[in-house]
Scaffold this active site. Structure first.
Site, PDB file in Angstrom:
ATOM      1  N   ARG A  10       0.748  -1.174  -0.140  1.00 25.72           N
ATOM      2  CA  ARG A  10      -0.012   0.026  -0.001  1.00 25.72           C
ATOM      3  C   ARG A  10       0.785   1.223   0.168  1.00 25.72           C
ATOM      4  NH1 ARG A  10      -5.623  -0.644   1.248  1.00 25.72           N
ATOM      5  NH2 ARG A  10      -5.524   1.480   0.920  1.00 25.72           N
ATOM      6  N   GLY A  30       1.893   1.674  11.309  1.00 29.82           N
ATOM      7  CA  GLY A  30       3.062   1.494  11.659  1.00 29.82           C
ATOM      8  C   GLY A  30       4.136   1.817  10.597  1.00 29.82           C
ATOM      9  N   ASP A 141       7.682  -6.257   3.193  1.00 32.37           N
ATOM     10  CA  ASP A 141       6.732  -7.149   3.454  1.00 32.37           C
ATOM     11  C   ASP A 141       6.254  -8.523   2.525  1.00 32.37           C
ATOM     12  OD1 ASP A 141       5.646  -8.090   5.839  1.00 32.37           O
ATOM     13  OD2 ASP A 141       4.013  -6.400   5.968  1.00 32.37           O
ATOM     14  N   HIS A 165       7.957  -7.992   7.633  1.00 38.57           N
ATOM     15  CA  HIS A 165       7.274  -7.154   9.005  1.00 38.57           C
ATOM     16  C   HIS A 165       6.513  -8.269   9.695  1.00 38.57           C
ATOM     17  CE1 HIS A 165       7.954  -2.955   7.876  1.00 38.57           C
ATOM     18  NE2 HIS A 165       8.140  -3.453   6.940  1.00 38.57           N
ATOM     19  N   LYS A 278      -4.045 -11.711  16.840  1.00 41.09           N
ATOM     20  CA  LYS A 278      -3.704 -10.946  18.115  1.00 41.09           C
ATOM     21  C   LYS A 278      -4.251 -11.472  19.371  1.00 41.09           C
ATOM     22  CE  LYS A 278      -2.237  -7.756  15.346  1.00 41.09           C
ATOM     23  NZ  LYS A 278      -0.873  -7.173  15.324  1.00 41.09           N
ATOM     24  N   ASP A 372       2.970 -12.793  16.622  1.00 41.56           N
ATOM     25  CA  ASP A 372       3.042 -11.229  16.033  1.00 41.56           C
ATOM     26  C   ASP A 372       4.445 -10.955  15.496  1.00 41.56           C
ATOM     27  OD1 ASP A 372       2.199  -8.946  15.435  1.00 41.56           O
ATOM     28  OD2 ASP A 372       0.995  -8.425  17.194  1.00 41.56           O
ATOM     29  N   VAL A 377       2.013  -1.658  19.067  1.00 39.15           N
ATOM     30  CA  VAL A 377       1.036  -1.246  19.993  1.00 39.15           C
ATOM     31  C   VAL A 377       1.638  -1.090  21.268  1.00 39.15           C
ATOM     32  CG1 VAL A 377      -1.106  -1.721  21.314  1.00 39.15           C
ATOM     33  CG2 VAL A 377      -1.288  -1.613  18.808  1.00 39.15           C
ATOM     34  N   ASP A 498      34.780 -33.629 -13.702  1.00 34.09           N
ATOM     35  CA  ASP A 498      33.375 -33.184 -13.503  1.00 34.09           C
ATOM     36  C   ASP A 498      33.158 -31.594 -12.840  1.00 34.09           C
ATOM     37  OD1 ASP A 498      31.595 -35.827 -13.192  1.00 34.09           O
ATOM     38  OD2 ASP A 498      33.513 -36.438 -12.191  1.00 34.09           O
ATOM     39  N   ASP A 675      37.244 -27.203 -10.599  1.00 31.30           N
ATOM     40  CA  ASP A 675      35.809 -26.426 -10.012  1.00 31.30           C
ATOM     41  C   ASP A 675      35.968 -26.811  -8.484  1.00 31.30           C
ATOM     42  OD1 ASP A 675      35.229 -29.022 -10.428  1.00 31.30           O
ATOM     43  OD2 ASP A 675      33.169 -28.296  -9.912  1.00 31.30           O
TER      44      ASP A 675
HETATM   45  P1  ADQ Z   1      -0.178  -4.936  12.445  1.00 34.01           P
HETATM   46  O1  ADQ Z   1      -0.483  -6.218  12.382  1.00 34.01           O
HETATM   47  O2  ADQ Z   1      -0.891  -3.959  11.972  1.00 34.01           O
HETATM   48  O3  ADQ Z   1       1.250  -4.787  11.765  1.00 34.01           O
HETATM   49  P2  ADQ Z   1       0.855  -3.711  15.050  1.00 34.01           P
HETATM   50  O4  ADQ Z   1       2.444  -3.576  15.081  1.00 34.01           O
HETATM   51  O5  ADQ Z   1       0.438  -3.638  16.328  1.00 34.01           O
HETATM   52  O6  ADQ Z   1       0.418  -4.565  14.071  1.00 34.01           O
HETATM   53  O7  ADQ Z   1       0.586  -1.991  14.185  1.00 34.01           O
HETATM   54  C1  ADQ Z   1      -0.941  -1.675  14.402  1.00 34.01           C
HETATM   55  C2  ADQ Z   1      -0.967  -0.126  14.233  1.00 34.01           C
HETATM   56  O8  ADQ Z   1      -2.475   0.103  14.221  1.00 34.01           O
HETATM   57  C3  ADQ Z   1      -0.467   0.677  15.276  1.00 34.01           C
HETATM   58  O9  ADQ Z   1       0.417   1.613  14.897  1.00 34.01           O
HETATM   59  C4  ADQ Z   1      -1.764   1.019  16.056  1.00 34.01           C
HETATM   60  O10 ADQ Z   1      -1.540   2.478  16.645  1.00 34.01           O
HETATM   61  C5  ADQ Z   1      -2.549   1.128  14.960  1.00 34.01           C
HETATM   62  N1  ADQ Z   1      -4.148   0.561  15.638  1.00 34.01           N
HETATM   63  C6  ADQ Z   1      -4.514  -0.120  16.564  1.00 34.01           C
HETATM   64  N2  ADQ Z   1      -5.835   0.243  16.957  1.00 34.01           N
HETATM   65  C7  ADQ Z   1      -6.134   1.071  16.416  1.00 34.01           C
HETATM   66  C8  ADQ Z   1      -7.262   1.867  16.244  1.00 34.01           C
HETATM   67  N3  ADQ Z   1      -8.585   1.478  16.746  1.00 34.01           N
HETATM   68  N4  ADQ Z   1      -7.517   2.958  15.557  1.00 34.01           N
HETATM   69  C9  ADQ Z   1      -6.502   3.446  14.783  1.00 34.01           C
HETATM   70  N5  ADQ Z   1      -5.089   2.939  14.709  1.00 34.01           N
HETATM   71  C10 ADQ Z   1      -5.057   1.764  15.314  1.00 34.01           C
HETATM   72  C11 ADQ Z   1       2.458  -5.704  11.076  1.00 34.01           C
HETATM   73  C12 ADQ Z   1       2.866  -6.878  11.939  1.00 34.01           C
HETATM   74  C13 ADQ Z   1       3.411  -6.346  13.225  1.00 34.01           C
HETATM   75  C14 ADQ Z   1       4.416  -5.412  12.986  1.00 34.01           C
HETATM   76  C15 ADQ Z   1       3.944  -4.280  12.314  1.00 34.01           C
HETATM   77  C16 ADQ Z   1       5.215  -3.398  11.852  1.00 34.01           C
HETATM   78  O11 ADQ Z   1       1.746  -7.893  12.111  1.00 34.01           O
HETATM   79  O12 ADQ Z   1       3.897  -7.673  14.137  1.00 34.01           O
HETATM   80  O13 ADQ Z   1       4.882  -4.774  14.323  1.00 34.01           O
HETATM   81  O14 ADQ Z   1       3.535  -4.721  10.927  1.00 34.01           O
HETATM   82  O15 ADQ Z   1       6.082  -4.005  11.349  1.00 34.01           O
END
Ligand code: ADQ
Length: 730
Positions: A10, A30, A141, A165, A278, A372, A377, A498, A675
Site C-alpha cells: 500500500r 506503523g 513485507d 514485517h 492478536k 505477531d 501497540v 566433473d 572447480d
Molecule cells: P500490524 O499487524 O498492523 O502490523 P501493529 O504492529 O500492532 O500490528 O500495528 C498496528 C498499528 O495500528 C499501530 O500503529 C496502532 O496504533 C494502530 N491501531 C491499532 N488500533 C487502532 C485503532 N483502533 N484505531 C487506529 N489505529 C489503531 C504488522 C505486523 C506487526 C509489526 C508491524 C510493523 O503484524 O507484527 O509490528 O507490521 O512491522
C-alpha cells in the site's frame, strides 16, 4: 546521496471517492509513519498500490498519478479482480496464516499463486521503470517477496533491500507452502534481508538449508556469484511523537475523563487490528478466568477492547468477528451486574488523540497475540506514558518480547496463568511499576523508528558498497594467459573432469563425455608440445571406459592411481594397510547406521562417508563429530582426513592431486583447470610460473576465473586455433 525507492503493497496515501470526487489523504499505520522520515529526507519515491480505485478512466488515472507525483508517490495499478485474488486471496488467506503458524486457518485449496506472481511482476516492472543507477530500493513485507528477484532480473546491479514485517516461521511450517522454493528464490534477489528478531532470522536460515539446500555462513548466504546478507532490525516507533501527544492538555483531559467514566474501576486495555493472530479470544477468556478466581474484582475492573476493522472482505475475518462479538456478549451477560459492564468492546478506527488518551488512562495494557511479527501497540503504550506508570502484559509470541523484557511476559495459550498475570499486574506496587516503565521507556526511546530505518539503510549501504564479486576474469587477463599458453614450447594441461569439462549430472554415471569433448581432448593431445592429463576423483574403471582410447594421461582417485598416455597400466602412489582399512570401515559404518540417509563408499585408496541425503542439520552435526573423532584417531597413522562437499573421506597420506605436479618436466608451463574444493590442492602445488583457472562461481585461490564448463571448453578450444583473443571467446 543515493535516492531511496520505498516499495510496499500500500502507498502511505489512501485514495477514496467522495461525492464523485477523488480524495487523496495520508494513511496512518506503523509502516507508513515509520518510513515517512526516510521518504521525506531523500529525494526518493514511494511505490505502491493506491487502493481500490476500481473504475477510474485512463484520464482520471493520469490525473491521480500527477497528484501522487507531487508527494513523490508512484502508483502500481492492479485491476480490481486481480488485486482481490492477490491480496485477499493469496496474501491474507494463505501467506498470513502460514507465517503466523495458524495452519488450521488455511483454505483446503490454496489459490491465487499466479496472481501473486503477476502482481509482484507488476511491482518490479514499475520499480524498474523508475530506477536510476545508484538508487537504493527497499522492498517491504510478505506481499512482495518475489519483487527482489524480479527486479534483479530487470536491473542486475540494482541495490535491493528487503524487510519482512511478520514472523518468519520454522521450516517445518514454512514448507507446507506449495511454492516454497519460489518464495525463497524471490527473497534471495535482495542484497540484504531484514527481520524483526534473531529468531526469525534463524528460522529463515534453516529454511534455506532445508528447502533449497543452501547453507548460510554467519550472516551471509552465497547465491551463485552473489552474496546476500541477513540481519535482525527490530522496528521501533516515533516515541517522541507519542510522548508529546500524551502530554497535550486535551489528551490528558480525555484520559482523566475516561478514568472518571470507569466509575472507580481499574482499566485493562487491549488495542488491536481485528485479526485472529492478536489473541483477543484467549484474552477475553483469561479476563473471565480472572473475575472467576478473584470475585472481589467484580465491579472493580473493566476491560476496554478496541478493535480496528481489518480485511473485512476476507472470509476468515468475517467469521472471526462474529465469533468474537458473540463471546463479548456471552461474557458480559454471564459476568455483568446491573451496574457493571465488564467488557467494553469498541469496533472502529480511533483518532491518534483518542488512542493515546486510552493508553494514558489504562492501568494495565494487555498485548497478547498468539503470534505477531513485532507489535507496535506495545511500544506505543510505553511511549504514551510520560507519567512512568501503567503495566504492560506482553505475549512471549510477539517479536516485541525479544526486547521489552521488563514487561510481564505471558504465554497466551495458558489461559489460567495469563489470568494470574492480570491479577499480578493489577496489584503491582507503584515502585515496581515505575521501575519497569522507566526501563521500558529507555528502550523504546533509544531504539525508535528512526534508529530502525537508519540502521537498516546503513547495513544496506554497506552490503552494496563493495563491488560485486566477479565470477569471470576480465577478457584482457584471459588473453594474457592464452598468449602465454600459445607461446609455451612445452605446455602441460591438468584438467579436472566433473564440473570442469562436463557439468554435474544428477547421477555420477550419467556424466559421460560427449563427442565434442572427446574431439577437443584428442585435438589438444595432438597439438605440438602439449601434454594433456585428466585428474579426477573417479575410480580407474570409469576413466578408462570413458577416456581410455585418447592419448592423454589419466589420474584416478585424486591422484592415487596414474596411467601415462599410451600405456595401459596403472601405477599406485601408495598402499592402504588392511587392518587400518577395516578399522576405518567399522567407524564409518557406525556413523552410517546412526545417521539416516548417509552411506559409505569404499575406493582402493580411501573410504568416504557421504551425507548429502541426510537431514541437513543433523548431517552437518554428525560430520563434525566424525571429523573430531577421526582427527584424534589418525594422528599417528598412514591416513589423513579430507573434508569435501557433503563427504568426509579418509585417504592415504601423501596422495593428492598436487602429487602429480611434482612429476612433471620443470621447463613446462603447467596450466590447471578445476572447480572443486579439492582442486585447490592442485592449484597450490603448481610451480610459480603455472596458471590456475577456477571454473564456476565458488570462491577460489586461483587468480583466473571462468563462469562455467562452457567457458572452460571455449578457452581450451581457443588453444587449437591461431590468433583468436579471449575477448572473442564468447
Ligand atoms: P500490524 O499487524 O498492523 O502490523 P501493529 O504492529 O500492532 O500490528 O500495528 C498496528 C498499528 O495500528 C499501530 O500503529 C496502532 O496504533 C494502530 N491501531 C491499532 N488500533 C487502532 C485503532 N483502533 N484505531 C487506529 N489505529 C489503531 C504488522 C505486523 C506487526 C509489526 C508491524 C510493523 O503484524 O507484527 O509490528 O507490521 O512491522
Amino acid at each position: 546521496m543515493s535516492r531511496l525507492l520505498i516499495v510496499s503493497n500500500r502507498l502511505p496515501i489512501t485514495l477514496s471517492q467522495k461525492e464523485g470526487r477523488l480524495e487523496v489523504a495520508r494513511s496512518a499505520g506503523g509502516l507508513a509513519t515509520g518510513l515517512a522520515g526516510p521518504h521525506e529526507r531523500g529525494d526518493g519515491l514511494w511505490i505502491g498500490w493506491p487502493g481500490d480505485t476500481g473504475d477510474l478512466s485512463a484520464a482520471k488515472r493520469a490525473d491521480v498519478a500527477a497528484r501522487l507525483a507531487e508527494m513523490r508517490a508512484v502508483p502500481v495499478w492492479l485491476g480490481a479482480d486481480e488485486a482481490k485474488r492477490f491480496y485477499e486471496g493469496f496474501c491474507n488467506s494463505v501467506l498470513w496464516p502460514v507465517f503466523h503458524y495458524l495452519l488450521d486457518q488455511l483454505p483446503i485449496h490454496m489459490q491465487g499463486w499466479a496472481s501473486y506472481e503477476r502482481a509482484n511482476r507488476r511491482f518490479a516492472d514499475v520499480v524498474a521503470e523508475h530506477h536510476r543507477p545508484g538508487d537504493i530500493v527497499w522492498v517491504h513485507d510478505y506481499q512482495l517477496m518475489l519483487v527482489p528477484q524480479y527486479l534483479r532480473e530487470r536491473v542486475p546491479d540494482a541495490r535491493i533491500g528487503y524487510f519482512l514485517h511478520i514472523p518468519f516461521p520454522s521450516s517445518e511450517v514454512f514448507r507446507t507452502l506449495p511454492f516454497r522454493e519460489k518464495i525463497l528464490e524471490g527473497l534471495l534477489g535482495a542484497d540484504l534481508i531484514g527481520f524483526h528478531t534473531p529468531s526469525y532470522l534463524r528460522h529463515f536460515a534453516s529454511t534455506l538449508l532445508r528447502v533449497l539446500g543452501i547453507s548460510p555462513e554467519g550472516d551471509r548466504v552465497r547465491v551463485g556469484a552473489r552474496e546476500v546478507r541477513l540481519d535482525a532490525f527490530p522496528m521501533g516507533i516515533d516515541a517522541e511523537r507519542f510522548s508529546t501527544l500524551a502530554d497535550q492538555p486535551g489528551v490528558v483531559a480525555e484520559a482523566e475523563s475516561l478514568r472518571a467514566g470507569a466509575d472507580g474501576c481499574a482499566v485493562i486495555l487491549g488495542v488491536d487490528r481485528l485479526d485472529y493472530t492478536k489473541g483477543i479470544t484467549r484474552r477475553l477468556l483469561s479476563f473471565e478466568e480472572l473475575i472467576k478466581r478473584y470475585p472481589q474484582l467484580r465491579e472493580r475492573v473493566r476491560l476496554i477492547q478496541v478493535a480496528v476493522p481489518s480485511r473485512t472482505d476476507v472470509q476468515a475475518y468475517k467469521g472471526f468477528r462474529r465469533e468474537l462479538e458473540g463471546l463479548v456478549g456471552r461474557l458480559n451477560g454471564a459476568l455483568g451486574t446491573p451496574r457493571w459492564v465488564p467488557i467494553n468492546y469498541v469496533y472502529r478506527n480511533v483518532s491518534d488523540e483518542e488512542l493515546v488518551a486510552l493508553y494514558r488512562a489504562a492501568d494495565v495494557m494487555v498485548v497478547t497475540p498468539v503470534r505477531d511479527g513485532m507489535n507496535l501497540v506495545a511500544k506505543e503504550f510505553v511511549a504514551a506514558r510520560p507519567d512512568e506508570d501503567g503495566v504492560l502484559v506482553l505475549s512471549e509470541f510477539a517479536g516485541a518480547a525479544a526486547e521489552l523484557r521488563e514487561a510481564l511476559l505471558v504465554n497466551p495459550f495458558a489461559i489460567d496463568q495469563t489470568a494470574e498475570t492480570y491479577a499480578r499486574a493489577l496489584a503491582l506496587p507503584q515502585e515496581e511499576r515505575r521501575a519497569r516503565m522507566r526501563s521500558l521507556r529507555r528502550r523504546v526511546f533509544s531504539f525508535d523508528v528512526d534508529w530502525w530505518a537508519r540502521s537498516y539503510l546503513d547495513a544496506l549501504e554497506e552490503a552494496t558498497a563493495a563491488p560485486a564479486f566477479q565470477p569471470e576474469s576480465r577478457p584482457e587477463e584471459l588473453d594474457l594467459a592464452l598468449g602465454r599458453m600459445r607461446d609455451a614450447k612445452r605446455l602441460v594441461l591438468l584438467l579436472d573432469y566433473d564440473g570442469t569439462l562436463v557439468p554435474y549430472a544428477p547421477l555420477p554415471e550419467l556424466a559421460s563425455p560427449d563427442a565434442a569433448l572427446l574431439e577437443l581432448l584428442g585435438g589438444l593431445a595432438k597439438r605440438p608440445g602439449t601434454t594433456v592429463h585428466v585428474v579426477s576423483g573417479r575410480p580407474r574403471e570409469t576413466l578408462e571406459r570413458w577416456l581410455g582410447t585418447l592419448p592423454i594421461g589419466l589420474h584416478a582417485e585424486h591422484g592415487l592411481w596414474s596411467r601415462a598416455a599410451g600405456v595401459s597400466e596403472w601405477i599406485a602412489r601408495g598402499d592402504a594397510p588392511v587392518e587400518w582399512r577395516d578399522r576405518m570401515r567399522g567407524i564409518f559404518e557406525q556413523f552410517a547406521v546412526h545417521t539416516p540417509g548417509t552411506l559409505v563408499e569404499e575406493k582402493t585408496g580411501s573410504i568416504a562417508w557421504h551425507y548429502r541425503m541426510a537431514d541437513p542439520e543433523y548431517g552437518v552435526q554428525q560430520a563434525s563429530e566424525l571429523r573430531l573423532h577421526l582427527a584424534a584417531l589418525l594422528r599417528q597413522s598412514p591416513f589423513e582426513v579430507l573434508v569435501g562437499e557433503k563427504v568426509i573421506e579418509v585417504r592415504l597420506r601423501g596422495v593428492s592431486k598436487g602429487a602429480i605436479v611434482r612429476e612433471l618436466p620443470s621447463d613446462a608451463l603447467v596450466v590447471a583447470l578445476g572447480d572443486d574444493r579439492i582442486d585447490e590442492e592442485l592449484f597450490a602445488a603448481l610451480p610459480e610460473s603455472g596458471i590456475a583457472v577456477h571454473v564456476g562461481p565458488a570462491p577460489s585461490r586461483a587468480p583466473l576465473r571462468l563462469a562455467s564448463v562452457l567457458e572452460a571448453r571455449r578457452l581450451l578450444e581457443a588453444l587449437l586455433r591461431r590468433a583468436e583473443t579471449a575477448s572473442r571467446l564468447g
